[in-house]
Structures are given as structure tokens and as C-alpha cells.
Enzyme design. Structure first.
Site, PDB file in Angstrom:
ATOM      1  N   ASN A 223       2.326  -2.793   4.779  1.00 24.35           N
ATOM      2  CA  ASN A 223       1.387  -3.636   4.021  1.00 24.35           C
ATOM      3  C   ASN A 223       0.116  -4.001   4.782  1.00 24.35           C
ATOM      4  O   ASN A 223      -0.862  -4.466   4.198  1.00 24.35           O
ATOM      5  CB  ASN A 223       2.080  -4.916   3.516  1.00 24.35           C
ATOM      6  CG  ASN A 223       3.000  -4.682   2.338  1.00 24.35           C
ATOM      7  OD1 ASN A 223       3.968  -5.409   2.138  1.00 24.35           O
ATOM      8  ND2 ASN A 223       2.713  -3.655   1.543  1.00 24.35           N
TER       9      ASN A 223
ATOM     10  N   ASP B 152       8.140  -6.358  -6.503  1.00 22.14           N
ATOM     11  CA  ASP B 152       6.949  -5.527  -6.706  1.00 22.14           C
ATOM     12  C   ASP B 152       6.261  -5.874  -8.036  1.00 22.14           C
ATOM     13  O   ASP B 152       6.922  -6.279  -8.987  1.00 22.14           O
ATOM     14  CB  ASP B 152       7.380  -4.051  -6.696  1.00 22.14           C
ATOM     15  CG  ASP B 152       6.200  -3.111  -6.523  1.00 22.14           C
ATOM     16  OD1 ASP B 152       5.096  -3.580  -6.177  1.00 22.14           O
ATOM     17  OD2 ASP B 152       6.373  -1.893  -6.747  1.00 22.14           O
TER      18      ASP B 152
HETATM   19  C1  FPP Z   1       4.324  -6.258  -3.968  1.00 20.54           C
HETATM   20  O1  FPP Z   1       3.527  -6.315  -5.117  1.00 20.54           O
HETATM   21  C2  FPP Z   1       4.390  -7.563  -3.376  1.00 20.54           C
HETATM   22  C3  FPP Z   1       4.070  -7.872  -2.084  1.00 20.54           C
HETATM   23  C4  FPP Z   1       3.603  -6.888  -1.107  1.00 20.54           C
HETATM   24  C5  FPP Z   1       4.146  -9.243  -1.611  1.00 20.54           C
HETATM   25  C6  FPP Z   1       5.366  -9.996  -1.994  1.00 20.54           C
HETATM   26  C7  FPP Z   1       5.044 -11.393  -1.856  1.00 20.54           C
HETATM   27  C8  FPP Z   1       5.359 -12.370  -2.716  1.00 20.54           C
HETATM   28  C9  FPP Z   1       6.226 -12.248  -3.897  1.00 20.54           C
HETATM   29  C10 FPP Z   1       4.746 -13.668  -2.451  1.00 20.54           C
HETATM   30  C11 FPP Z   1       5.525 -14.734  -1.933  1.00 20.54           C
HETATM   31  C12 FPP Z   1       6.657 -14.510  -1.045  1.00 20.54           C
HETATM   32  C13 FPP Z   1       7.152 -15.520  -0.310  1.00 20.54           C
HETATM   33  C14 FPP Z   1       8.342 -15.323   0.517  1.00 20.54           C
HETATM   34  C15 FPP Z   1       6.518 -16.824  -0.324  1.00 20.54           C
HETATM   35  P1  FPP Z   1       2.197  -5.449  -5.139  1.00 20.54           P
HETATM   36  O2  FPP Z   1       1.107  -6.273  -4.578  1.00 20.54           O
HETATM   37  O3  FPP Z   1       2.432  -4.158  -4.432  1.00 20.54           O
HETATM   38  O4  FPP Z   1       1.989  -5.205  -6.672  1.00 20.54           O
HETATM   39  P2  FPP Z   1       1.370  -3.911  -7.362  1.00 20.54           P
HETATM   40  O5  FPP Z   1       2.322  -2.786  -7.058  1.00 20.54           O
HETATM   41  O6  FPP Z   1       1.347  -4.286  -8.804  1.00 20.54           O
HETATM   42  O7  FPP Z   1       0.018  -3.708  -6.783  1.00 20.54           O
END
Ligand code: FPP
Length: 241
Positions: free
Chosen positions: A67, A19
Site C-alpha cells: 500500500n 476492500d
Molecule cells: C482497501 O480499499 C482498503 C485499504 C487499503 C485500507 C483499509 C482501511 C480501513 C478500512 C480503514 C480503517 C481501518 C482501521 C483499522 C481503523 P481500497 O482503497 O483498495 O478500495 P478500492 O479497491 O475500491 O480502491
């Protein structure tokens, strides 16, 4: 052996809620996808660290069933990132002994992406050094619901009786049926919740919530979290010896 390697018995199965990509990008005045790309680079670093840290199973939360509520631009950007990740990393994953599996419901995913996921699973199916499981369109409740449905069908069609249903039987219908339960679940970015990740499997897992945003979560920090796990006394409901 690298100096940050964990010589004692650490967690064999680590699951990570990655996250903080969006906030990481926002702090730099960049679009959220910039953060997801940086997050993908960390995935590589952490996977590569696993053999030195005694981690045999790594399960990462890449995209949840919730998501889809994000903007169309972000969802499309993430899907394209997953395709690029598979394209870019496949060779190294095969070479480095990583067996890749995907969990989650594939029904809503783009056909091309699903074909790439199937191919990567097949290509790495003989590997056994590290077992990397990527949760994509995954939700714990959704997984248990799908498992219950298939279980009900087995009963309906006479292959199983309701008396035979116990926790072990239900586990066999989960996406994770070939994996051990996670020993440690890590969530980055300072949020202390599990967001529908491996609900059934984490019944006895230890949790670590760290403030670092995922794109900053380095191998050094990973080693520190694993070392702190080593100091815990896991009792699985019993009393200490
Ligand atoms: C949460 O951070 C992250 C995600 C929903 C996506 C996770 C994906 C990756 C780490 C990218 C790559 C993965 C692979 C397997 C290639 P957020 O967007 O909710 O962050 P925030 O809470 O700061 O908004």
C-alpha cells in the site's frame, strides 16, 4: 441474545480483507479518504458484533506492505486515520473486553504511531473476550521472510539446529505466533484474490468473496456470511466422516 446471533458453532477466527473503500467514495464523488473513514466506522460495528456471533478472533487487513505505492496524500491520510482510530476507540476497546494486537513490520511506521500501537496493546493486554488483530504494514511473504531470517539467526548462534526446523518451529517466528489459524477469510468488494494476506496461516481456511464494498458491509451481512460458513464441510485434507 440479538436475533442475528449465530447459535451454532461458527468460525472462531475470522480474517477480513476490507476492500472497496476507494470505489465506495468514488461512487459518491468524494475523495478516497472519505471511503477509508467510512470503512473505519464499519470496523467498530463488526468488532462489536463478534461476541454475539461466536467469533473470538478477528484479524483485519488495514495496510499492506504494497500500500506504500499509493499517493503520498492517501498514505498520509491512512496513517492519520490509524492514529485517530486508536485515540478514539481505545477506551471502548478496553471497556468491551477487546484485546488488540498489531501484526506487520513496524520498522517503516512513524514513531508516534508505533508508540500508540504499543500502548493500546498494553492497555488491552488483560482482555480476553475478543482478540482483534490489526495488520498494519503487513505482507504474508514479508512476514515469512522476517521469520526465516530470525530462524536462521537462531541456528547461526547455536540455539537451534537445522534438524529441528519444521512447520511448527517456523510458526513460532511468525507475527501471529500466539493466534490460532483463521477458519474463514472474507474479502469484500467482489475481488477474488488474497493479496498476500496470512498466506501461511490460511492454508486450510475457507474463503468467502462478497460483492459488497467494505463501508457497506453491515452486521447483518456478516451474520449471513458466518451462517453460510456453518454449512461447509471442512476436511483438512482428510475425507468426510
Ligand atoms: C482497501 O480499499 C482498503 C485499504 C487499503 C485500507 C483499509 C482501511 C480501513 C478500512 C480503514 C480503517 C481501518 C482501521 C483499522 C481503523 P481500497 O482503497 O483498495 O478500495 P478500492 O479497491 O475500491 O480502491
Amino acid at each position: 441474545m440479538p436475533k442475528d446471533a449465530i447459535p451454532t458453532i461458527g468460525p472462531a477466527h475470522v480474517a477480513i480483507i476490507m476492500d472497496g473503500n476507494g470505489r465506495w467514495a468514488q461512487k459518491r464523488g468524494r475523495p478516497r479518504l472519505f471511503g477509508h473513514h467510512a470503512g473505519a466506522r464499519r470496523v467498530r460495528e463488526i468488532v462489536e458484533a463478534c461476541p454475539d456471533m461466536g467469533v473470538k478472533y478477528l484479524t483485519i487487513f488495514a495496510f499492506s506492505t504494497e500500500n506504500w505505492k499509493r499517493t503520498q496524500v492517501e498514505v498520509a491520510g491512512l496513517m492519520s486515520l490509524f492514529r485517530k482510530y486508536i485515540e478514539r476507540e481505545a477506551k471502548a476497546l478496553v471497556r468491551n473486553g477487546v484485546r488488540v494486537r498489531f501484526i506487520g513490520d513496524r520498522i517503516r511506521l512513524d514513531e508516534k504511531l508505533v508508540a500508540m500501537m504499543d500502548e493500546l496493546e498494553l492497555l488491552t493486554s488483560h482482555n480476553d473476550l475478543i482478540h482483534l488483530t490489526i495488520a498494519l504494514n503487513y505482507g504474508g511473504r514479508d512476514e515469512v521472510t522476517r521469520a526465516a531470517k530470525r530462524l536462521a539467526l537462531e541456528i547461526e548462534q547455536g540455539r537451534l539446529t537445522h534438524d529441528e526446523v519444521d512447520a511448527e518451529t517456523l510458526s513460532r517466528f511468525l507475527d501471529t505466533h500466539v493466534l490460532p489459524d483463521p477458519d474463514l477469510v472474507i474479502r469484500t468488494s467482489g475481488e477474488a484474490r488474497i493479496s498476500n494476506f496470512l498466506l501461511w496461516q490460511s492454508a486450510y481456511a475457507e474463503y468467502e468473496f462478497v460483492d459488497t464494498l467494505w463501508p457497506d458491509f453491515s452486521r447483518t451481512e456478516f451474520a449471513r456470511v458466518l451462517a453460510s460458513y456453518g454449512k461447509r464441510d471442512r476436511r483438512f485434507g482428510a475425507v468426510s466422516a
